[in-house]
Design an enzyme around this catalytic site. Structure first.
Site, short mmCIF file in Angstrom:
data_model
loop_
_atom_site.label_atom_id
_atom_site.label_comp_id
_atom_site.label_asym_id
_atom_site.label_seq_id
_atom_site.Cartn_x
_atom_site.Cartn_y
_atom_site.Cartn_z
N HIS A 179 0.89 -1.16 0.00
CA HIS A 179 0.00 0.00 0.00
C HIS A 179 0.93 1.22 0.00
O HIS A 179 2.06 1.14 0.50
CB HIS A 179 -0.88 0.04 1.25
CG HIS A 179 -1.90 -1.06 1.29
ND1 HIS A 179 -1.98 -1.96 2.31
CD2 HIS A 179 -2.87 -1.39 0.42
CE1 HIS A 179 -2.96 -2.81 2.07
NE2 HIS A 179 -3.52 -2.49 0.93
N ASP B 240 2.24 1.66 3.37
CA ASP B 240 3.19 0.65 3.85
C ASP B 240 4.60 1.15 3.54
O ASP B 240 5.54 0.94 4.31
CB ASP B 240 3.00 -0.70 3.13
CG ASP B 240 1.70 -1.40 3.50
OD1 ASP B 240 1.30 -1.33 4.67
OD2 ASP B 240 1.09 -2.01 2.59
#
Ligand code: 3MF
Ligand code: MG
Length: 344
Positions: A50, A53
């Site tokens: 993501h 992330d």
């Protein structure tokens, strides 16, 4: 471990603390660096990201700061001997996207979603991947009357066109899902995702990611969803996992619920040379009872199941299958497959 030309990936979210909507974490959260350090040992080659992330808190950072931080992460994954498979903008957690992102009724929320997606494209660029995955989590409704489906579809198209235009090197793979967190999502199946892509300003750069659990939740067979997308050369990634019927999204280990359904996914992927096209992602979660020290076994198990089923697919007596098809003896075909799965 022989991997037959396949490359495997998962996301940092697949090693997790076990929190669910009914209870707090049951395991300590591992740091990103700790997770990265585990990939190779577990048999994996690439990281799915993501945007946050890779760059936590990106909403508070400038585009330049985001790029710089992403570059550091690129060095971390290089050092760990890993690739980045894709970046997905996480558009479902901000208070700004409670009513949807690209299809929110509030134009300010829609602007935020587009800006955030541009930053995700920047991060993908820095991490050395040309693939963006769009899981359209909140593009749908609880109250059908709250949005107009024609307008919403137009907004989704406008959003992908804006991204295609902003990032000319990016390919977008839409990850369809019929429900959860929404009651009814606007892009529930492969067919919807492919249709949207075909209407975009650059259909060549629009493809799909098939997640097994999402297909099951749509009442469909994952191997047929794979086959449909592959027939058009549009399957660019997969999230293999398993799902026991029509209930909450379970993300069980691949093959844990229905081995034959898993076998058919591996078979159709392998028969159509998916290893030449994309990586095998495993979007699986450890159940809540699992202790911290053994919080990655669901990943190992899923990978093992994939490889065992691959051997079974490649060792299937195809001449015998064909002669049963020719004789239209599908009961015997049923037995051939079952006995093959049972070890002959
Ligand atoms: C939701 C999912 C997501 C997506 C991920 C990347 C948390 O059901 O499957 O996993 O795969 O956000 O798009
Ligand atoms: Mg997924």
């Amino acid at each position: 471990m022989e991997k037959y030309g396949y490359r495997f990936s998962f996301g940092p979210w697949n090693i997790h603390s076990g929190a669910d909507p009914f209870g707090p974490p049951v395991r300590a959260e591992r740091s990103f660096a700790d997770k990265l350090g585990q990939y190779r040992g577990l048999g994996f080659d690439a990281v799915q990201f993501h945007d946050d992330d890779a760059v936590p808190g990106l909403d508070e950072l400038t585009p330049l700061q985001i790029r710089r931080r992403a570059r550091k992460v690129k060095r971390q994954i290089d050092d760990a001997g890993l690739l980045a498979e894709f970046v997905a903008p996480r558009l479902w957690e901000s208070p700004r996207t409670v009513d949807g992102a690209y299809t929110a009724n509030d134009p300010e929320a829609r602007r935020y979603a587009i800006e955030r997606t541009k930053r995700a494209a920047d991060i993908a660029h820095e991490l050395g991947t040309d693939l963006m995955v769009l899981w359209l989590a909140r593009e749908g409704t609880y109250m059908r009357e709250s949005k107009d489906p024609v307008r919403a579809t137009g907004q989704l198209l406008e959003a992908v066109n804006t991204i295609l235009d902003y990032a000319p090197a990016i390919r977008i793979a839409i990850e369809p899902k019929p429900n959860e967190p929404m009651d009814l999502a606007y892009i529930p199946t492969m067919g919807h995702a492919l249709a949207l892509g075909s209407q975009s300003s650059d259909p060549k750069r629009m493809g799909v990611l098939m997640e097994s659990a999402h297909s099951v939740l749509a009442g469909l067979d994952p191997s047929d969803e794979i086959g449909f997308a592959m027939s058009f050369g549009k399957l660019w990634s997969v999230h293999l996992n398993d799902q026991n019927g029509l209930k909450f999204d379970q993300d069980r280990s691949f093959g844990a619920v229905d081995l034959r359904r898993a076998f058919n996914q591996v078979k159709v992927l392998d028969e159509n040379r998916f290893y030449d096209v994309g990586m095998v992602g495993l979007d699986v979660k450890a159940i809540r009872t699992q202790p911290f020290e053994r919080d990655a076994e669901h990943l190992t198990n899923s990978l093992r199941v994939f490889l065992r089923l691959l051997e079974l697919s490649r060792s299937l007596d195809r001449a015998a299958v064909q002669s049963l098809i020719d004789a239209r003896d599908y009961e015997q075909l049923d037995w051939l497959i079952i006995s093959h799965l049972l070890g002959g």
